[in-house]
Design an enzyme around this catalytic site. Sequence first.
Site, PDB file in Angstrom:
ATOM      1  N   GLU A  50      -6.797  -1.588   8.528  1.00  0.00           N
ATOM      2  CA  GLU A  50      -8.372  -2.177   7.408  1.00  0.00           C
ATOM      3  C   GLU A  50      -8.311  -3.539   7.715  1.00  0.00           C
ATOM      4  O   GLU A  50      -9.374  -4.433   6.921  1.00  0.00           O
ATOM      5  CB  GLU A  50      -7.712  -1.405   6.257  1.00  0.00           C
TER       6      GLU A  50
ATOM      7  N   HIS B 296      -1.474  -3.681   9.299  1.00  0.00           N
ATOM      8  CA  HIS B 296      -2.624  -2.521   8.522  1.00  0.00           C
ATOM      9  C   HIS B 296      -3.972  -2.387   8.464  1.00  0.00           C
ATOM     10  O   HIS B 296      -4.786  -3.446   9.200  1.00  0.00           O
ATOM     11  CB  HIS B 296      -2.387  -3.455   7.236  1.00  0.00           C
TER      12      HIS B 296
ATOM     13  N   GLU C  54       1.020  -0.923  -0.068  1.00  0.00           N
ATOM     14  CA  GLU C  54      -0.319  -0.164  -0.176  1.00  0.00           C
ATOM     15  C   GLU C  54       0.860   1.013  -0.154  1.00  0.00           C
ATOM     16  O   GLU C  54       1.949   1.261   0.918  1.00  0.00           O
ATOM     17  CB  GLU C  54      -0.884  -0.236   1.058  1.00  0.00           C
TER      18      GLU C  54
END
Lengths: 268, 268, 268, 268, 268, 268
Positions: B131, B129, B43
């Site tokens: 998310e 992360h 990302e």
Amino acid sequence: MAGLFTSLRDDASLWMDHLSWLDYERRVQAPDATVLLPVGALEQHGPHLPLGTDAMLATAVAADVARRTGALVAPPISYGYKSQIKCGGGQHFCGTTSVDAATLAGQVRDAVREFARHGLRRLAIVNGHYENQWFLIEGIDLGLRDVRLLHPQHDLQVMRLEYWDFLTPQTLAAVFPQGFPGFALEHAAVIETSLMLHYHPDAVRLDLIPDDPPADFPPYDMFPPRPAWVPPSGVLSSARAASAEKGRLLAEEVAQRLAEAVRSGFAR
Amino acid sequence: MAGLFTSLRDDASLWMDHLSWLDYERRVQAPDATVLLPVGALEQHGPHLPLGTDAMLATAVAADVARRTGALVAPPISYGYKSQIKCGGGQHFCGTTSVDAATLAGQVRDAVREFARHGLRRLAIVNGHYENQWFLIEGIDLGLRDVRLLHPQHDLQVMRLEYWDFLTPQTLAAVFPQGFPGFALEHAAVIETSLMLHYHPDAVRLDLIPDDPPADFPPYDMFPPRPAWVPPSGVLSSARAASAEKGRLLAEEVAQRLAEAVRSGFAR
Amino acid sequence: MAGLFTSLRDDASLWMDHLSWLDYERRVQAPDATVLLPVGALEQHGPHLPLGTDAMLATAVAADVARRTGALVAPPISYGYKSQIKCGGGQHFCGTTSVDAATLAGQVRDAVREFARHGLRRLAIVNGHYENQWFLIEGIDLGLRDVRLLHPQHDLQVMRLEYWDFLTPQTLAAVFPQGFPGFALEHAAVIETSLMLHYHPDAVRLDLIPDDPPADFPPYDMFPPRPAWVPPSGVLSSARAASAEKGRLLAEEVAQRLAEAVRSGFAR
Amino acid sequence: MAGLFTSLRDDASLWMDHLSWLDYERRVQAPDATVLLPVGALEQHGPHLPLGTDAMLATAVAADVARRTGALVAPPISYGYKSQIKCGGGQHFCGTTSVDAATLAGQVRDAVREFARHGLRRLAIVNGHYENQWFLIEGIDLGLRDVRLLHPQHDLQVMRLEYWDFLTPQTLAAVFPQGFPGFALEHAAVIETSLMLHYHPDAVRLDLIPDDPPADFPPYDMFPPRPAWVPPSGVLSSARAASAEKGRLLAEEVAQRLAEAVRSGFAR
Amino acid sequence: MAGLFTSLRDDASLWMDHLSWLDYERRVQAPDATVLLPVGALEQHGPHLPLGTDAMLATAVAADVARRTGALVAPPISYGYKSQIKCGGGQHFCGTTSVDAATLAGQVRDAVREFARHGLRRLAIVNGHYENQWFLIEGIDLGLRDVRLLHPQHDLQVMRLEYWDFLTPQTLAAVFPQGFPGFALEHAAVIETSLMLHYHPDAVRLDLIPDDPPADFPPYDMFPPRPAWVPPSGVLSSARAASAEKGRLLAEEVAQRLAEAVRSGFAR
Amino acid sequence: MAGLFTSLRDDASLWMDHLSWLDYERRVQAPDATVLLPVGALEQHGPHLPLGTDAMLATAVAADVARRTGALVAPPISYGYKSQIKCGGGQHFCGTTSVDAATLAGQVRDAVREFARHGLRRLAIVNGHYENQWFLIEGIDLGLRDVRLLHPQHDLQVMRLEYWDFLTPQTLAAVFPQGFPGFALEHAAVIETSLMLHYHPDAVRLDLIPDDPPADFPPYDMFPPRPAWVPPSGVLSSARAASAEKGRLLAEEVAQRLAEAVRSGFAR
């Protein structure tokens, strides 16, 4: 075993995950930009090779190819499809950590869709675990079905390969002076052990190579699988003849021929 | 940038994928054997941090904990859930390479089922992360549903965590002398940049840290996401105040407190 | 072409779908009762063979085995996995009618679960379409996972096979006097055409066998697939040397050796 | 029982799987080319009818229609949705071999997508198993959703039907002189038995038709299903009044009216 | 806004969602505790009935039954399976808001699993939308498959029903003095409109009942669906003969007979 | 039973399911037409609040917003994602009735696709259950992926929100005079209880509010979840300070600020 990854990861510009998104974007905009996605497994490889052998070899091969072609290497998919008795020893071994078909195909589908969104036109999936093959195919097929719809302006091409298929009969004859018996029993055997001696010598325990005779399988599978068909060590044929020198020879040919495929196999 | 992974991978006995299945089997049979599974993402992290930051940090933290506790580190899950505007900048960035919910949950479900088959009793999933969080929860829940049925003799416990939740207010106050603004905008900002300076200094481009003011979001999400809500750099608040020293402080506390959790959090 | 199926379906007691449930129940209660499940495809097989070749051959082989062993033949799964360029010519041909991986694996999973519910202890899945192989494996694996939970009192064993793997080198040498080039290009070629001439001579158009040279593939796949890699006829190597006599020889050996496997391969 | 399939399969040009892909391609290019896809089940049909009755009847009806209209018959989907107590006797019978909803819908979805790729404009799905109905609908709906996106240049229309819905009150009155009791209990009863006597007389055991009174069901379902609601024979109402002559009458009307629907029901 | 739900929900003890978990737990522990789960749809019902008709009627019927039996009513599943031309008018109407098969079956599967976990032994699913029927069956079947494994100590029974199936010929004769034409065209017609006039008179616009003649459908379905087969109003046969008094009669019989089924249909 | 829904639904024009499809169609054609979709849960909320609290509050908030903006309220999704120990008390409570991730995401995906088909341009999903958040995101993302392909002429925007995020620090300070401890333990506590006292006072049992001290959780999750971490009442922090007056204050601010977001948050 200090420095295990030193030589492997010596050039940060090879590794997609080590680039910032801006650097990656620049790289991807080149018309022949290529990303190599290694896929492996976490699977028993006998007493002398580590569980991560398939991912480590797929990654090492991809890095060699990247060095020769300017391609990037994406982070490996480290968990592979369920090990089968006749090619990987089977799922009864402790340490083998596998995924269902839908998981692996889904991971590849999503990756294909994302690389197309980046504008990438050339993706090569470098497989190091025999059992993965058809689920990679399904993942690519579903991913490109999505891409065709969601990113119709893109023309992502995906190359898919098992690295050992790039070995020539000549090289196999050199590595197997008594005749190459075929890839069927090459699990944790001469090819993989030699390649690990070449790429990760510290990870190989030559003293623990077992002496079992080669496995002998009937022309069918049985489920529930039959652990008795497999040597208790998990090695399907002896790795005794492995050497770093053979590994170098194998690695060199795979890298050279695969690099050539990456250069010439994609359409303009 | 040679030797990027040298210090990280200095002790082969930490890494599950570097063990043979027999060594792993021996390790797993210890009553308090623990495996740490890092989960990251690929990302965008601004111009100054690499795409793999989340996986690199989750892995580095896991290794630090493993060194203190004797746990093993499994290969990371390197591809995470889709980046969201308000926590990771969003899916419009080139380089961000994400998976759908079913893929991530499926990967975790399969892993949980496999570790239970190994006889492992303690698995800790170390998330880097934001998310990923709820899809890890779903994967664990579905995996343990399977385990209860398929391996009822086992009693696998799974710990799940985001590493930054182990930071104390004291440490956050030290790192943010003008007051900790909360984790909401800590994407590619002071904490992650400091930790990368500590763990992977060669991978940080201090000279490229952007000067954007902190992002300011409304109390709702909009879909299709609004790229205009996010600074073009992808950084949600400035990383200017980051330092290797702060990284050391953060890393030290996370490792120490997470190791304590690993030691005491599982039931006997 | 009247009577196409006459010889094939001459003995109603072979065919599971021709039995009443009470007759089937009686048959299944015998301790060595076996059901053979043919799996094929609807896929181009050149100008000279019908689209249903794979299902017709898998069914014919299964019937031959059933005649020798007293097994039953279940209705075939007639739609197979997507045709691949390098083994079946690819999905661009009109008439090829394929299913996604999840569909085929789901069909097999459900069938395995049902046969276990019947109390059947021996199921053999006779595959006639190369591309099906790994999705049959996934279907069986998932099916037996269900069976273990839902029918723990049962001990269904599943044999899985491609019928051509039962051919011996001696027979292949007889059929290919100039040397057997391997199964890779045997799509709509000598083996399948000979077997069709043996089992379904009326369905073969010898006059339409194309004269294309054998296909020559690189050691990788490309997606979207490259139709240009495949002769326009869809035949991967010439079937000119096919004959009914060779078909009889092949069929005889497959039936005899597969029958032996069915008799001896299942555990008591 | 030799020649069981003789009359059925007397005309190879009816059967899609007996055509080469080139012949099929030619056939499909005709503007009114139609493919009929029979869908059946493997399900108990009492002591007097075979397990494959639903697939055999759907296939026989489709063949009759094909003979009248020039349509092609695709290979049947032989495994149907789970048998329900009140329409098929239920899943507790040995021999009944059913699939989950997702499997059946997936099979149909994939087939619809493939026929559209062939350029076919008219597909008729001929259902012979009551329980399949809604999963066929779902499969068609999902398949056409795909087709709209993947093959927007195509305009595939799909007709879906249960063959018995083409019977007129007049014919039902003739077949049931004491009044037609409705289709609800017509499982392995007068209609199916008569049709089997017409199409496959050798497969019917008139001597084994049971004498149970018609089943009597409450206006609700119960799960787990209640086997006690169903006669042990699996027949929901008596087939005693069946005859080949009635079968001929029923078959004739179904074929004639369904052929008319195939001719006139599709848009130009 | 005090008393928002008071009159609607005149007896709070009927509604599961109005109980605290402790009150619910007490209720569920009674040996004959029953939960009624209404399932509806959000679907066009002509100009005179609201989009929520199916859910409102299923809920109202369930409440009537609960009042008579002491059962509880769970919150309705308000979104139903896709509307079909021949029973609900089809998916082309604005306002119809439907779900795919997997969604509805999944919702029911999960609910079944949860009610079993509560220790509930009797669940009745009260369907008000014809198209839902088979996906409810699939959801229950899959749910009970889970329950058998996950909660083997429980013996949850699930009743499943369409409420209109409880109407006797006598009542239908009274409501349709010129003869009951069958349920096929009863969409937004006499039965539903009368029941709405009984339960929710304010929600009915008698002045807007259309005057279209009854729809006339062929004995097959066509996909893509043919909007031209359906009156533009969405009403399949006239509701002109509807009345609140008929609604009362229908509601009374449904409630009384369904209550009796709930009392006597479950096994002890 | 006339007027069953009258007082609840004081303004029929708010509720989508109370409109005919023609009225809805008219409403939706306005350029700023907005639909609010409440999503809740059926989950324990201590001894003093009903199981349906989350759905009731999301619906009440949505109705307040609709009154101010002219938006419509769709029927709520009443079953939410699995309750977690640290935010909802966990899945071990009787009465909590939850769905898997795929079910909730699927429900939302389908709804998004349908609203786009209606031509709606503005959908706001009003969440009342913390655990739902990420599965709503996944459902919206997948739904809009479909919409982009299936309804490319539409430009549906979806707003997603938790209603409590609209509270200002000022209001929270007023409601929590001793300092707002954060939302983490606000399950069945002051905010929800106050709002229920405002919206549904009859549904609150003030006398049963437990006196447990606030729960204290470690910075990680454990699976299988640890019921011992949660007070037996299911309340994570005391609701003693709740009042209808606070509820009015909270409701007022949420409604006012959310209405403002609905008015200004969507693009023209």
